[in-house]
Design a protein around this motif. Structure first.
Motif, PDB file in Angstrom:
ATOM      1  N   GLU A   1       4.612   9.921 -13.214  1.00  0.00           N
ATOM      2  CA  GLU A   1       3.563   9.117 -13.835  1.00  0.00           C
ATOM      3  C   GLU A   1       2.847   8.240 -12.809  1.00  0.00           C
ATOM      4  O   GLU A   1       1.709   7.850 -13.014  1.00  0.00           O
ATOM      5  CB  GLU A   1       4.168   8.228 -14.929  1.00  0.00           C
ATOM      6  N   ASP A   2       3.519   7.924 -11.710  1.00  0.00           N
ATOM      7  CA  ASP A   2       2.975   7.065 -10.656  1.00  0.00           C
ATOM      8  C   ASP A   2       2.619   7.943  -9.452  1.00  0.00           C
ATOM      9  O   ASP A   2       3.461   8.708  -8.963  1.00  0.00           O
ATOM     10  CB  ASP A   2       4.023   6.013 -10.276  1.00  0.00           C
ATOM     11  N   LEU A   3       1.385   7.847  -8.968  1.00  0.00           N
ATOM     12  CA  LEU A   3       0.932   8.704  -7.864  1.00  0.00           C
ATOM     13  C   LEU A   3       1.777   8.567  -6.600  1.00  0.00           C
ATOM     14  O   LEU A   3       2.216   9.574  -6.033  1.00  0.00           O
ATOM     15  CB  LEU A   3      -0.549   8.460  -7.570  1.00  0.00           C
ATOM     16  N   PRO A   4       2.046   7.357  -6.098  1.00  0.00           N
ATOM     17  CA  PRO A   4       2.875   7.269  -4.887  1.00  0.00           C
ATOM     18  C   PRO A   4       4.272   7.866  -5.077  1.00  0.00           C
ATOM     19  O   PRO A   4       4.826   8.457  -4.154  1.00  0.00           O
ATOM     20  CB  PRO A   4       2.956   5.767  -4.610  1.00  0.00           C
ATOM     21  N   LEU A   5       4.839   7.752  -6.270  1.00  0.00           N
ATOM     22  CA  LEU A   5       6.156   8.351  -6.518  1.00  0.00           C
ATOM     23  C   LEU A   5       6.076   9.869  -6.553  1.00  0.00           C
ATOM     24  O   LEU A   5       7.007  10.552  -6.119  1.00  0.00           O
ATOM     25  CB  LEU A   5       6.761   7.813  -7.814  1.00  0.00           C
ATOM     26  N   ALA A   6       4.981  10.424  -7.042  1.00  0.00           N
ATOM     27  CA  ALA A   6       4.807  11.878  -7.002  1.00  0.00           C
ATOM     28  C   ALA A   6       4.727  12.368  -5.556  1.00  0.00           C
ATOM     29  O   ALA A   6       5.344  13.369  -5.186  1.00  0.00           O
ATOM     30  CB  ALA A   6       3.550  12.290  -7.782  1.00  0.00           C
ATOM     31  N   VAL A   7       3.989  11.630  -4.723  1.00  0.00           N
ATOM     32  CA  VAL A   7       3.863  12.005  -3.312  1.00  0.00           C
ATOM     33  C   VAL A   7       5.208  11.856  -2.603  1.00  0.00           C
ATOM     34  O   VAL A   7       5.622  12.736  -1.836  1.00  0.00           O
ATOM     35  CB  VAL A   7       2.763  11.158  -2.624  1.00  0.00           C
ATOM     36  N   LEU A   8       5.927  10.756  -2.866  1.00  0.00           N
ATOM     37  CA  LEU A   8       7.240  10.562  -2.249  1.00  0.00           C
ATOM     38  C   LEU A   8       8.235  11.632  -2.686  1.00  0.00           C
ATOM     39  O   LEU A   8       9.040  12.104  -1.883  1.00  0.00           O
ATOM     40  CB  LEU A   8       7.788   9.175  -2.581  1.00  0.00           C
ATOM     41  N   SER A   9       8.193  12.021  -3.953  1.00  0.00           N
ATOM     42  CA  SER A   9       9.097  13.073  -4.437  1.00  0.00           C
ATOM     43  C   SER A   9       8.820  14.397  -3.736  1.00  0.00           C
ATOM     44  O   SER A   9       9.752  15.119  -3.358  1.00  0.00           O
ATOM     45  CB  SER A   9       8.959  13.244  -5.955  1.00  0.00           C
ATOM     46  N   ALA A  10       7.554  14.725  -3.553  1.00  0.00           N
ATOM     47  CA  ALA A  10       7.203  15.949  -2.826  1.00  0.00           C
ATOM     48  C   ALA A  10       7.647  15.845  -1.369  1.00  0.00           C
ATOM     49  O   ALA A  10       8.154  16.819  -0.788  1.00  0.00           O
ATOM     50  CB  ALA A  10       5.697  16.201  -2.914  1.00  0.00           C
ATOM     51  N   PHE A  11       7.495  14.670  -0.768  1.00  0.00           N
ATOM     52  CA  PHE A  11       7.929  14.449   0.603  1.00  0.00           C
ATOM     53  C   PHE A  11       9.431  14.670   0.748  1.00  0.00           C
ATOM     54  O   PHE A  11       9.890  15.362   1.662  1.00  0.00           O
ATOM     55  CB  PHE A  11       7.548  13.034   1.038  1.00  0.00           C
TER      56      PHE A  11
ATOM     57  N   ALA B   1       0.862  -1.190   0.000  1.00  0.00           N
ATOM     58  CA  ALA B   1       0.000   0.000   0.000  1.00  0.00           C
ATOM     59  C   ALA B   1       0.898   1.239   0.000  1.00  0.00           C
ATOM     60  O   ALA B   1       1.054   1.931   1.009  1.00  0.00           O
ATOM     61  CB  ALA B   1      -0.925  -0.015   1.211  1.00  0.00           C
ATOM     62  N   TRP B   2       1.494   1.513  -1.163  1.00  0.00           N
ATOM     63  CA  TRP B   2       2.525   2.548  -1.285  1.00  0.00           C
ATOM     64  C   TRP B   2       1.996   3.945  -0.988  1.00  0.00           C
ATOM     65  O   TRP B   2       2.669   4.733  -0.313  1.00  0.00           O
ATOM     66  CB  TRP B   2       3.154   2.506  -2.667  1.00  0.00           C
ATOM     67  N   LEU B   3       0.831   4.274  -1.491  1.00  0.00           N
ATOM     68  CA  LEU B   3       0.289   5.616  -1.268  1.00  0.00           C
ATOM     69  C   LEU B   3      -0.011   5.843   0.211  1.00  0.00           C
ATOM     70  O   LEU B   3       0.313   6.905   0.760  1.00  0.00           O
ATOM     71  CB  LEU B   3      -0.962   5.844  -2.113  1.00  0.00           C
ATOM     72  N   ASP B   4      -0.611   4.860   0.854  1.00  0.00           N
ATOM     73  CA  ASP B   4      -0.882   4.977   2.289  1.00  0.00           C
ATOM     74  C   ASP B   4       0.413   5.150   3.076  1.00  0.00           C
ATOM     75  O   ASP B   4       0.483   5.954   4.005  1.00  0.00           O
ATOM     76  CB  ASP B   4      -1.639   3.749   2.797  1.00  0.00           C
ATOM     77  N   ALA B   5       1.447   4.406   2.713  1.00  0.00           N
ATOM     78  CA  ALA B   5       2.732   4.515   3.398  1.00  0.00           C
ATOM     79  C   ALA B   5       3.351   5.897   3.185  1.00  0.00           C
ATOM     80  O   ALA B   5       3.872   6.501   4.124  1.00  0.00           O
ATOM     81  CB  ALA B   5       3.685   3.428   2.913  1.00  0.00           C
TER      82      ALA B   5
END
Length: 154
Positions: A109-119, A58-62
């Motif tokens: 292109e991948d939502l969890p990677l976009a969130v992780l990059s912003a993090f 669950a990458w986005l949740d993490a």
């Protein structure tokens, strides 16, 4: 920030940008290189939940839980999909209008990677855990005007 820390952060940025999707190894690298509150020895409820989400994929949740744990003053301002990419904006003042807010924005292109990059970018801007009480101006900052003292001590 030391030179090795700066190089590690560049390598992490490159790895996130070049990845097609999140893996447990990528998430563990992000945690290992950027997280200061993720306790490896004494896990608490939040870190146990993050570990479970990583284990179940669950990458986005993490990623969202990492923001909550490591950057409690930051919130997701916007998540949008446009022209084949996800855009994620993190903000300290979500209630301000867009033009007043200094949000961190990342895309992938991948939502969890976009969130992780912003993090990762917000962690970088957040600076070290120990700060002075007086804010400092970044070196090489382009100043629109030259500051000067205008006190009249006479």
């Amino acid at each position: 920030m030391t030179l090795s820390t700066h190089l590690d952060s560049i390598e992490l940025d490159d790895r996130l940008r070049d990845a097609h999707s999140v893996t447990a190894d990528i998430l563990r690298d992000v945690i290992g290189e950027t997280c200061r509150r993720f306790p490896p020895l004494r896990p608490d409820e939040k870190t146990i939940r993050i570990e479970r989400w990583i284990g179940s994929g669950a990458w986005l949740d993490a990623a969202l839980a990492l923001i909550d744990l490591e950057l409690p003053q930051w919130q997701v301002r916007r998540i949008a999909y446009d022209e084949g990419e996800w855009h994620c904006a993190l903000s300290r003042a979500r209630e301000l209008p867009d033009w007043l807010d200094q949000a961190i924005e990342a895309h992938h292109e991948d939502l969890p990677l976009a969130v992780l990059s912003a993090f990762v970018e917000a962690q970088r801007i957040g600076g070290p855990a120990s700060r002075t009480s007086v804010p400092n101006v970044p070196r090489g900052a382009d100043l629109i005007c030259t500051p000067f003292c205008c006190e009249n001590f006479a």
